[in-house]
Design an enzyme around this catalytic site. Structure first.
Site, PDB file in Angstrom:
ATOM      1  N   GLU A   1       0.887  -1.162   0.000  1.00 44.40           N
ATOM      2  CA  GLU A   1       0.000   0.000   0.000  1.00 44.40           C
ATOM      3  C   GLU A   1       0.923   1.208   0.000  1.00 44.40           C
ATOM      4  O   GLU A   1       1.452   1.573   1.044  1.00 44.40           O
ATOM      5  CB  GLU A   1      -0.757  -0.088   1.326  1.00 44.40           C
TER       6      GLU A   1
ATOM      7  N   GLU B   1       4.923  12.711  -4.505  1.00 50.49           N
ATOM      8  CA  GLU B   1       4.087  12.695  -3.306  1.00 50.49           C
ATOM      9  C   GLU B   1       4.751  13.563  -2.237  1.00 50.49           C
ATOM     10  O   GLU B   1       5.874  13.309  -1.817  1.00 50.49           O
ATOM     11  CB  GLU B   1       3.929  11.267  -2.781  1.00 50.49           C
TER      12      GLU B   1
END
Ligand code: NAD
Length: 484
Positions: free
Chosen positions: A254, A388
């Site tokens: 994840e 990110e």
């Protein structure tokens, strides 16, 4: 500071149903990111502690899988109730540990209970299939647990992510060893303790604390670990996958995101603006699913930017325990990373709508606070639109046509979450079908009910799915049985 729910001064590891001091005797300190105050010391685990914890998990697995599914389900239900009963204390610790607002921490604890309840009901419904194989035989499949599973969790949602992995892994009959992120240990240790109170056999849930390159790496490389679930950065995910490849151990990853909210000019702009704001400031932007790219049709860019900018300036920032809208970010290092990206955004020519500053006055002096920051006229090629940031920074990117919106949405190495805002259902479904992401929301962003939906990413956002029935299946392996 007087603690509402006091912590121990020193925490050991929790495995085999008990607390254990670290074999090497070393500890490290943890701090409240809102105030900079020391919270407690935690065991700095290494290979020796991991070996003992995995040994406990081997024993725990035998005892847990020997129980029938209904008994495992009832035990998980008890655990969920214990989370509900202890929600004030758990939320308090989660808030001082991560800096997140107390109300959000409380909501998350209740969400953990809901997730565990959802999977508890599945523990005796993990079906196989009967296969018409054409021979004079009966063929069928069963779904079996892996055995000992390793869970490496991050600091942005420690209890939520530990509970999500626990719910699926345990419903399927596995045992687990969790290595918590070094900034945020307490609620995961408490979760393991509550598992004993719920009546789980010792060794089913074990927690080792410490650093990634010590305890984390030892866990990933342990020969008795049969499945690895990791949530965190792409870089660490890649390292873990490489280590897992050595032993051919399956991974559930994840990882990050750069999720687009695509807003067409026919959308309910007010609703889109509110959801977009929440989507990038939630948890001070430290959410893998944060909606950090707002793709807006050119005719509505200024209106959306002005609405979001005005609302962003009103976001209350403060100590998590004072229940602001957002708290601090996790550490000085994370704050510096965010400030670096804000500077790069300006240097590359993005237009700053609001924010951009670290807060240092008065009550902010010893914490890690940064203003929600909105950039407009961002191009998808700019660094702030590609990487990110993991902070409250939004990039508003204009587009002209539906085709261009889809291309921009997919022009990223990530593919975790996305949203389409339009009143045209044909367009909504056309776009949803073509977005390369694990989740597409239409006229909403990260709504409730996450326990029932598979969550995970395309591309570098990860491998596998957590949540829902598919999330439980991730922790099972298929066996075919053929009777002549
Ligand atoms: P990280 O990925 O390094 O750490 C996450 C977890 O992995 C921690 O428990 C850590 O101890 C462990 N770990 C680190 N190296 C390991 C190794 N070699 N073997 C096993 N375990 C290991 O993340 P970070 O350094 O805490 O944060 C860096 C960046 O990662 C953030 O700025 C953010 O962009 C991203 N991040 C993403 C998420 C997410 O949910 N997607 C969560 C946290 C951080």
């Amino acid at each position: 500071m007087t603690q509402l729910y006091p912590m121990q001064e020193k925490y050991g590891h929790f495995y085999g149903g008990e607390w254990h001091a670290p074999v090497n005797g070393r500890y490290f300190d943890e701090y409240n990111p809102s105030t900079g105050a020391k919270l407690a010391s935690f065991a700095r685990g290494d290979e020796d502690d991991v070996n003992l914890a995995v040994q406990s998990a081997v024993e725990g697995y035998k005892a847990w899988y020997a129980l029938d599914g209904a008994t495992r389900g009832r035990t998980l239900m008890k655990l969920a109730q214990l989370l509900r009963d202890n929600k004030e204390a758990l939320a308090y610790w989660e808030s001082v540990d991560t800096g997140k607002p107390l109300a959000i921490a409380t909501h998350e604890v209740l969400g953990c209970a809901t997730t565990i309840e959802y999977t508890a009901g599945m523990a005796d419904k993990i079906f196989g299939t009967v296969i018409p194989d054409g021979n004079n035989s009966l063929s069928f499949t069963t779904r079996e647990p892996y055995g000992v599973t390793a869970h490496i969790t991050p600091w942005n949602g420690p209890l939520t992510i530990a509970s999500r992995g626990l719910a699926s892994a345990l419903a399927a009959g596995n045992s687990m060893v969790i290595k918590v992120a070094e900034h945020t240990n307490i609620t995961t240790l408490e979760l393991a303790r509550l598992c004993m109170e719920a009546g789980m056999p010792a060794g089913v849930v074990n927690v080792v604390t410490g650093y990634g390159n010590e305890a984390g790496s030892a866990l990933v490389n342990h020969p008795d670990v049969r499945k690895i679930a990791f949530t965190g950065s792409v870089q660490t995910g890649q390292n873990i996958m490489k280590a897992a490849a050595e032993r051919i151990v399956p991974v559930l990853l994840e990882l990050g995101g750069k999720s687009p909210n695509i807003v067409f000019e026919d959308a309910d702009l007010q609703a889109a603006a509110i959801a977009s704001l929440r989507g990038f400031v939630l948890n001070s932007g430290q959410v893998c699913a944060a909606g950090t790219r707002l793709l807006a049709q050119r005719s509505i860019v200024d209106e959306l930017a002005a609405t979001i900018g005005t609302a962003a300036k009103q976001v209350k920032i403060g100590d998590g325990l004072d229940n602001p809208t957002i708290g601090p970010v996790i550490s000085e290092k994370q704050l510096q990373r965010i400030q670096h990206y804000i500077q790069v955004g300006q240097d590359e020519g993005a237009e700053l709508v609001c924010g951009g500053n670290r807060l240092t006055d008065g009550a902010y002096a010893n914490g890690f606070f940064v203003e929600p920051t909105v950039f407009k006229n961002v191009s998808n090629a700019m660094t702030i639109a590609r990487e990110e940031i993991f902070g409250p920074v939004l990039s508003i990117i204009p587009f002209d046509t539906e085709e261009e919106a889809i291309a921009l949405a997919n022009e990223t190495e990530f593919g975790l979450v996305s949203a389409v805002w339009t009143t045209n259902i044909h367009r909504a479904l056309r776009v949803a079908k073509r977005i390369e992401a694990g989740q597409v929301y239409i006229n909403d962003y990260l709504p409730r009910g996450s326990e029932s939906r598979p969550f995970g990413g395309y591309k570098k956002s990860g491998i596998g799915r957590e949540g829902g029935v598919d999330g439980i299946y991730e922790f099972t392996q298929l066996k075919s049985i053929v009777i002549k």
